[in-house]
Write a protein that holds these residues in place. Structure first.
Motif, PDB file in Angstrom:
ATOM      1  N   GLY A 132       0.771  -1.230   0.000  1.00  8.68           N
ATOM      2  CA  GLY A 132       0.000   0.000   0.000  1.00  8.68           C
ATOM      3  C   GLY A 132       0.802   1.280   0.000  1.00  8.68           C
ATOM      4  N   LEU A 133       2.136   1.212   0.011  1.00 12.29           N
ATOM      5  CA  LEU A 133       2.965   2.413   0.045  1.00 12.29           C
ATOM      6  C   LEU A 133       3.897   2.449  -1.162  1.00 12.29           C
ATOM      7  CD1 LEU A 133       3.912   2.633   3.831  1.00 12.29           C
ATOM      8  CD2 LEU A 133       2.029   3.749   2.630  1.00 12.29           C
ATOM      9  N   ASN A 134       4.369   3.659  -1.475  1.00 12.57           N
ATOM     10  CA  ASN A 134       5.251   3.896  -2.617  1.00 12.57           C
ATOM     11  C   ASN A 134       4.621   3.339  -3.901  1.00 12.57           C
ATOM     12  OD1 ASN A 134       7.701   4.934  -3.707  1.00 12.57           O
ATOM     13  ND2 ASN A 134       8.530   2.862  -3.807  1.00 12.57           N
ATOM     14  N   THR A 135       3.385   3.716  -4.141  1.00 13.80           N
ATOM     15  CA  THR A 135       2.640   3.190  -5.272  1.00 13.80           C
ATOM     16  C   THR A 135       2.764   4.105  -6.491  1.00 13.80           C
ATOM     17  OG1 THR A 135       0.632   4.320  -4.507  1.00 13.80           O
ATOM     18  CG2 THR A 135       0.984   2.040  -3.780  1.00 13.80           C
ATOM     19  N   HIS A 136       2.492   3.543  -7.643  1.00  8.34           N
ATOM     20  CA  HIS A 136       2.425   4.297  -8.886  1.00  8.34           C
ATOM     21  C   HIS A 136       1.354   3.673  -9.758  1.00  8.34           C
ATOM     22  CE1 HIS A 136       5.089   0.921  -9.824  1.00  8.34           C
ATOM     23  NE2 HIS A 136       4.714   1.055 -11.087  1.00  8.34           N
ATOM     24  N   PHE A 137       0.904   4.421 -10.772  1.00  7.68           N
ATOM     25  CA  PHE A 137      -0.180   3.974 -11.645  1.00  7.68           C
ATOM     26  C   PHE A 137       0.383   3.646 -13.027  1.00  7.68           C
ATOM     27  CE2 PHE A 137      -2.164   6.595  -8.445  1.00  7.68           C
ATOM     28  CZ  PHE A 137      -3.266   5.843  -8.073  1.00  7.68           C
ATOM     29  N   ARG A 138      -0.144   2.581 -13.604  1.00 10.03           N
ATOM     30  CA  ARG A 138       0.266   2.154 -14.941  1.00 10.03           C
ATOM     31  C   ARG A 138      -0.970   1.923 -15.797  1.00 10.03           C
ATOM     32  NH1 ARG A 138       3.864  -3.019 -14.301  1.00 10.03           N
ATOM     33  NH2 ARG A 138       2.174  -3.538 -12.871  1.00 10.03           N
ATOM     34  N   ARG A 139      -0.862   2.256 -17.061  1.00 11.76           N
ATOM     35  CA  ARG A 139      -1.937   1.998 -18.011  1.00 11.76           C
ATOM     36  C   ARG A 139      -1.633   0.704 -18.751  1.00 11.76           C
ATOM     37  NH1 ARG A 139      -5.798   5.284 -20.362  1.00 11.76           N
ATOM     38  NH2 ARG A 139      -4.795   7.119 -19.446  1.00 11.76           N
ATOM     39  N   MET A 140      -2.552  -0.227 -18.705  1.00  8.99           N
ATOM     40  CA  MET A 140      -2.347  -1.541 -19.298  1.00  8.99           C
ATOM     41  C   MET A 140      -3.483  -1.864 -20.261  1.00  8.99           C
ATOM     42  SD  MET A 140      -1.103  -3.669 -15.931  1.00  8.99           S
ATOM     43  CE  MET A 140      -0.763  -5.108 -16.921  1.00  8.99           C
ATOM     44  N   GLY A 141      -3.179  -2.686 -21.266  1.00 10.06           N
ATOM     45  CA  GLY A 141      -4.176  -3.160 -22.206  1.00 10.06           C
ATOM     46  C   GLY A 141      -4.660  -2.118 -23.192  1.00 10.06           C
ATOM     47  N   VAL A 142      -3.796  -1.169 -23.568  1.00  9.88           N
ATOM     48  CA  VAL A 142      -4.196  -0.123 -24.509  1.00  9.88           C
ATOM     49  C   VAL A 142      -4.256  -0.693 -25.923  1.00  9.88           C
ATOM     50  CG1 VAL A 142      -3.617   2.137 -25.427  1.00  9.88           C
ATOM     51  CG2 VAL A 142      -3.161   1.627 -23.025  1.00  9.88           C
ATOM     52  N   LYS A 143      -5.388  -0.472 -26.625  1.00  9.76           N
ATOM     53  CA  LYS A 143      -5.560  -0.885 -28.009  1.00  9.76           C
ATOM     54  C   LYS A 143      -6.162   0.269 -28.806  1.00  9.76           C
ATOM     55  CE  LYS A 143      -6.192  -5.763 -26.822  1.00  9.76           C
ATOM     56  NZ  LYS A 143      -7.082  -6.948 -26.919  1.00  9.76           N
ATOM     57  N   LYS A 144      -6.354   0.045 -30.073  1.00  5.12           N
ATOM     58  CA  LYS A 144      -6.890   1.112 -30.923  1.00  5.12           C
ATOM     59  C   LYS A 144      -8.311   1.496 -30.519  1.00  5.12           C
ATOM     60  CE  LYS A 144      -4.083   0.008 -34.966  1.00  5.12           C
ATOM     61  NZ  LYS A 144      -4.104  -0.380 -36.411  1.00  5.12           N
ATOM     62  N   ASP A 145      -9.119   0.495 -30.184  1.00  5.87           N
ATOM     63  CA  ASP A 145     -10.509   0.747 -29.828  1.00  5.87           C
ATOM     64  C   ASP A 145     -10.777   0.616 -28.339  1.00  5.87           C
ATOM     65  OD1 ASP A 145      -9.920  -1.890 -29.843  1.00  5.87           O
ATOM     66  OD2 ASP A 145     -11.811  -2.559 -30.732  1.00  5.87           O
ATOM     67  N   TYR A 146      -9.694   0.521 -27.545  1.00 12.49           N
ATOM     68  CA  TYR A 146      -9.871   0.373 -26.090  1.00 12.49           C
ATOM     69  C   TYR A 146      -8.820   1.212 -25.386  1.00 12.49           C
ATOM     70  CZ  TYR A 146     -10.264  -1.810 -21.480  1.00 12.49           C
ATOM     71  OH  TYR A 146     -10.434  -2.037 -20.139  1.00 12.49           O
ATOM     72  N   PRO A 147      -9.217   2.130 -24.511  1.00 10.25           N
ATOM     73  CA  PRO A 147      -8.233   3.021 -23.880  1.00 10.25           C
ATOM     74  C   PRO A 147      -7.377   2.351 -22.824  1.00 10.25           C
ATOM     75  CG  PRO A 147     -10.416   3.423 -22.987  1.00 10.25           C
ATOM     76  CD  PRO A 147     -10.600   2.443 -24.102  1.00 10.25           C
ATOM     77  N   GLY A 148      -7.699   1.119 -22.452  1.00 11.91           N
ATOM     78  CA  GLY A 148      -6.936   0.441 -21.413  1.00 11.91           C
ATOM     79  C   GLY A 148      -7.505   0.701 -20.034  1.00 11.91           C
ATOM     80  N   MET A 149      -6.773   0.250 -19.036  1.00  8.23           N
ATOM     81  CA  MET A 149      -7.208   0.440 -17.653  1.00  8.23           C
ATOM     82  C   MET A 149      -6.013   0.845 -16.795  1.00  8.23           C
ATOM     83  SD  MET A 149      -7.806  -3.532 -16.589  1.00  8.23           S
ATOM     84  CE  MET A 149      -6.551  -4.779 -16.829  1.00  8.23           C
ATOM     85  N   ILE A 150      -6.328   1.575 -15.734  1.00  6.45           N
ATOM     86  CA  ILE A 150      -5.297   2.063 -14.823  1.00  6.45           C
ATOM     87  C   ILE A 150      -5.141   1.062 -13.677  1.00  6.45           C
ATOM     88  CG2 ILE A 150      -4.582   3.948 -13.337  1.00  6.45           C
ATOM     89  CD1 ILE A 150      -4.647   4.671 -16.272  1.00  6.45           C
ATOM     90  N   VAL A 151      -3.907   0.637 -13.458  1.00  3.17           N
ATOM     91  CA  VAL A 151      -3.603  -0.335 -12.417  1.00  3.17           C
ATOM     92  C   VAL A 151      -2.660   0.315 -11.411  1.00  3.17           C
ATOM     93  CG1 VAL A 151      -2.600  -2.587 -11.892  1.00  3.17           C
ATOM     94  CG2 VAL A 151      -3.898  -2.263 -14.001  1.00  3.17           C
TER      95      VAL A 151
END
Length: 261
Positions: A132-151
């Motif tokens: 739960g500490l020193n976290t960061h956000f990554r965008r995964m699963g980006v495609k042409k018709d899908y913006p992906g999701m934030i993890v």
């Protein structure tokens, strides 16, 4: 002098990173021979035929870049495939002091001063991951018709300078050292308070069990009584000589003289 330092650093790096940390292997609970076979990273090998000499080309251990993935996993193999990655020099730690389940204080970043529990230990890079500490956000699963999701995921922290162990007696940071009790037990002792800092029970947890006492033997597990009963005394004899000794066979023939030219 500069070249000598570079060679010394390279040898130091190889001596540290060519083997996997003991805590990593303990948590995996895998046989040593499987870990060696899974982490070989064979680049080329001759076919198993009579007309070929056995030759194997392996990737040097100094070219591996250890990450948060386990060294025998497919993710680790994919990260180390393709282009050569620059080696990462680390500071060798002789005595490891922080285990899974320890409470530590973060010394850097946005979460500086916060306390958290160590969820993962990566000895190959002197890393720990605090839940739960020193976290960061990554965008995964980006495609042409899908913006992906934030993890949201935790980034690793160096045990040498970015985290400090917390003394459970007063919830303040402290340095520890290994000492022995009157019963001969090896324990961690706080240098500030002199109290024992016990190793958490979760440090004993592996991929197969929470603790050794709660583990139940499977069908293919060898019972401890059978393992303890197996004894072997090494002797300076060949296999044939031992068989003859067990069967009571005495060799009374005199070999013929042979000559080498």
């Amino acid at each position: 002098m500069c070249g000598f330092k570079m060679r010394l650093s390279a040898r130091l790096y190889c001596s540290v990173t060519k083997r996997i940390g003991e805590l990593t292997k303990q948590y995996a609970n895998l046989p040593e021979r499987y870990i060696e076979r899974a982490t070989e990273h064979v680049e080329w090998k001759t076919p198993n035929r009579i007309n070929y000499l056995p030759r194997t080309v392996k990737k040097p251990a100094r070219e591996f870049r250890f990450t948060t993935n386990r060294p025998w996993s497919d993710e680790f193999r994919r990260q180390n495939e393709g282009t050569k990655r620059e080696p990462v020099f680390i500071e060798p730690i002789k005595e490891w002091m922080i285990y899974r389940g320890d409470r530590v204080e973060v010394l850097v970043g946005r979460d500086r001063g916060k306390h958290g529990i160590v969820s993962q230990v990566i000895q190959e890079r002197n890393w720990v991951i605090v839940a739960g500490l020193n976290t960061h956000f990554r965008r995964m699963g980006v495609k042409k018709d899908y913006p992906g999701m934030i993890v949201k995921s935790e980034a690793p922290l160096l045990v040498t300078s970015q985290v400090a162990l917390v003394d459970p007696s007063d919830n303040k940071t402290t340095k520890v050292e290994w000492r022995f009790t009157e019963d001969g037990e090896r324990v961690r002792v706080s240098l500030r308070t002199g109290r024992i800092v016990p190793i958490p029970h979760s440090a004993e947890e592996t991929m197969d069990y929470k603790s050794r006492k709660t583990y139940s033997d499977a069908d293919k597990d060898t019972p401890a009584s059978v393992v303890e009963a197996i004894t072997y005394e090494p002797k300076l004899k060949t296999f044939e000589s031992e068989i003859m000794e067990e069967l009571g066979i005495q060799e009374d023939r005199i070999p013929k003289r042979t000559f080498w030219y």
